[in-house]
Scaffold this motif. Sequence first.
Motif, mmCIF file in Angstrom:
data_model
loop_
_atom_site.group_PDB
_atom_site.id
_atom_site.type_symbol
_atom_site.label_atom_id
_atom_site.label_comp_id
_atom_site.label_asym_id
_atom_site.label_seq_id
_atom_site.Cartn_x
_atom_site.Cartn_y
_atom_site.Cartn_z
ATOM 1 N N ASP A 51 43.350 -8.494 14.589
ATOM 2 C CA ASP A 51 43.511 -8.022 13.213
ATOM 3 C C ASP A 51 44.022 -6.585 13.184
ATOM 4 O OD1 ASP A 51 42.566 -10.448 12.303
ATOM 5 O OD2 ASP A 51 40.547 -9.719 11.874
ATOM 6 N N ALA A 52 43.415 -5.726 13.992
ATOM 7 C CA ALA A 52 43.834 -4.323 14.024
ATOM 8 C C ALA A 52 45.276 -4.198 14.504
ATOM 9 C CB ALA A 52 42.898 -3.522 14.930
ATOM 10 N N GLY A 53 45.641 -4.973 15.521
ATOM 11 C CA GLY A 53 47.011 -4.933 16.028
ATOM 12 C C GLY A 53 48.029 -5.410 15.004
ATOM 13 N N ALA A 54 47.711 -6.494 14.309
ATOM 14 C CA ALA A 54 48.644 -7.019 13.299
ATOM 15 C C ALA A 54 48.832 -6.025 12.155
ATOM 16 C CB ALA A 54 48.144 -8.353 12.766
ATOM 17 N N ALA A 70 57.325 -1.789 15.851
ATOM 18 C CA ALA A 70 56.166 -2.508 15.310
ATOM 19 C C ALA A 70 55.461 -3.300 16.407
ATOM 20 C CB ALA A 70 56.596 -3.427 14.180
ATOM 21 N N ILE A 71 56.222 -3.955 17.261
ATOM 22 C CA ILE A 71 55.630 -4.728 18.355
ATOM 23 C C ILE A 71 54.921 -3.808 19.338
ATOM 24 C CG2 ILE A 71 56.212 -6.105 20.399
ATOM 25 C CD1 ILE A 71 58.287 -7.545 18.650
ATOM 26 N N THR A 72 55.535 -2.689 19.660
ATOM 27 C CA THR A 72 54.909 -1.729 20.576
ATOM 28 C C THR A 72 53.591 -1.214 20.011
ATOM 29 O OG1 THR A 72 57.067 -1.068 21.432
ATOM 30 C CG2 THR A 72 55.244 0.453 21.793
ATOM 31 N N GLU A 73 53.592 -0.850 18.727
ATOM 32 C CA GLU A 73 52.377 -0.335 18.095
ATOM 33 C C GLU A 73 51.298 -1.415 18.013
ATOM 34 O OE1 GLU A 73 49.920 2.514 16.172
ATOM 35 O OE2 GLU A 73 51.703 2.669 17.413
ATOM 36 N N ALA A 74 51.693 -2.628 17.652
ATOM 37 C CA ALA A 74 50.728 -3.729 17.556
ATOM 38 C C ALA A 74 50.091 -4.011 18.912
ATOM 39 C CB ALA A 74 51.408 -4.979 17.013
ATOM 40 N N ASN A 75 50.900 -4.069 19.963
ATOM 41 C CA ASN A 75 50.366 -4.306 21.302
ATOM 42 C C ASN A 75 49.436 -3.182 21.742
ATOM 43 O OD1 ASN A 75 51.753 -6.694 21.564
ATOM 44 N ND2 ASN A 75 53.425 -5.827 22.738
ATOM 45 N N SER A 76 49.824 -1.951 21.459
ATOM 46 C CA SER A 76 49.020 -0.800 21.857
ATOM 47 C C SER A 76 47.655 -0.794 21.163
ATOM 48 C CB SER A 76 49.780 0.489 21.542
ATOM 49 O OG SER A 76 48.975 1.610 21.756
ATOM 50 N N VAL A 77 47.656 -0.987 19.858
ATOM 51 C CA VAL A 77 46.401 -0.964 19.104
ATOM 52 C C VAL A 77 45.505 -2.134 19.491
ATOM 53 C CG1 VAL A 77 45.406 -1.197 16.790
ATOM 54 C CG2 VAL A 77 47.302 0.370 17.180
ATOM 55 N N ALA A 78 46.083 -3.318 19.651
ATOM 56 C CA ALA A 78 45.274 -4.483 20.035
ATOM 57 C C ALA A 78 44.667 -4.276 21.423
ATOM 58 C CB ALA A 78 46.117 -5.745 19.994
ATOM 59 N N ALA A 79 45.444 -3.765 22.357
ATOM 60 C CA ALA A 79 44.939 -3.560 23.718
ATOM 61 C C ALA A 79 43.836 -2.507 23.753
ATOM 62 C CB ALA A 79 46.080 -3.152 24.646
ATOM 63 N N GLN A 87 45.344 -10.263 27.479
ATOM 64 C CA GLN A 87 46.777 -10.431 27.303
ATOM 65 C C GLN A 87 47.063 -10.391 25.810
ATOM 66 O OE1 GLN A 87 48.329 -14.087 28.839
ATOM 67 N NE2 GLN A 87 50.380 -13.721 28.056
ATOM 68 N N VAL A 88 48.002 -9.537 25.405
ATOM 69 C CA VAL A 88 48.369 -9.393 23.998
ATOM 70 C C VAL A 88 49.799 -9.872 23.829
ATOM 71 C CG1 VAL A 88 48.654 -7.784 22.083
ATOM 72 C CG2 VAL A 88 46.839 -7.403 23.758
ATOM 73 N N THR A 89 50.020 -10.745 22.859
ATOM 74 C CA THR A 89 51.349 -11.254 22.544
ATOM 75 C C THR A 89 51.632 -10.983 21.081
ATOM 76 O OG1 THR A 89 51.000 -13.039 24.133
ATOM 77 C CG2 THR A 89 52.848 -13.276 22.606
ATOM 78 N N THR A 90 52.779 -10.384 20.795
ATOM 79 C CA THR A 90 53.157 -10.084 19.416
ATOM 80 C C THR A 90 54.525 -10.683 19.130
ATOM 81 O OG1 THR A 90 51.924 -8.018 19.512
ATOM 82 C CG2 THR A 90 53.530 -8.227 17.758
ATOM 83 N N ILE A 91 54.629 -11.389 18.010
ATOM 84 C CA ILE A 91 55.903 -11.985 17.609
ATOM 85 C C ILE A 91 56.121 -11.777 16.110
ATOM 86 C CG2 ILE A 91 55.909 -13.744 19.425
ATOM 87 C CD1 ILE A 91 54.954 -15.756 17.287
ATOM 88 N N ARG A 97 56.819 -10.785 8.597
ATOM 89 C CA ARG A 97 55.526 -11.204 9.133
ATOM 90 C C ARG A 97 55.440 -10.779 10.589
ATOM 91 N NH1 ARG A 97 54.086 -17.300 7.143
ATOM 92 N NH2 ARG A 97 53.849 -16.771 4.970
ATOM 93 N N ILE A 98 54.247 -10.392 10.993
ATOM 94 C CA ILE A 98 53.997 -10.083 12.391
ATOM 95 C C ILE A 98 52.716 -10.798 12.804
ATOM 96 C CG2 ILE A 98 52.771 -7.930 11.853
ATOM 97 C CD1 ILE A 98 53.936 -6.779 14.466
ATOM 98 N N GLN A 99 52.752 -11.427 13.969
ATOM 99 C CA GLN A 99 51.600 -12.177 14.456
ATOM 100 C C GLN A 99 51.192 -11.620 15.815
ATOM 101 O OE1 GLN A 99 52.124 -16.387 14.702
ATOM 102 N NE2 GLN A 99 50.143 -16.725 15.647
ATOM 103 N N VAL A 100 49.916 -11.330 15.959
ATOM 104 C CA VAL A 100 49.366 -10.810 17.210
ATOM 105 C C VAL A 100 48.345 -11.814 17.736
ATOM 106 C CG1 VAL A 100 48.059 -8.942 18.281
ATOM 107 C CG2 VAL A 100 49.700 -8.427 16.479
#
Length: 162
Positions: A51-54, A70-79, A87-91, A97-100
Amino acid sequence: MKLLRRFLNSDSGAFTAIFAVMMPVFIAGAGLAVDVGFWYSSKRDLQNAADAGALAGGYEFIRTNSQGFAITEANSVAAKNVDGPSQVTTIFPATKRIQVTVQATADTFFLGSVVSSPPVIRASALAEFTEGETKPPASRDRLAPGGEGRRIKGSGRVGRGG
């Protein structure tokens, strides 16, 4: 012979025999309860990280209009919100829309010797952002060029720690 017959007919000590047979069942049940409870707790933690990453990825996309940032930030925050290896996957499954998805191998405390491989726990969050709503923007730098507000709807919440 009389002593053997008296011993076999005696029911004193039956509790000890029943206890000895049932104790492994009680221990296995307690171990299962602890492990499954920990897996549910881990799932909740992974969901919070997703949720935080998305939401962070959505905010970054609004700020920069760049899927890469956006993908870099989402991956960083989720990790950063996950304890241990994950393992974090963002698409971007669709426009705006962004899905983490965050996944990790579950720890086993009692059932590690029973199961051949520990389960993998997954959590996913989707943030959708829209432009042009009449609600006030989250902050001044979230204004669209025409002065309209930009909002993010997601499966998580943004709050202040206390």
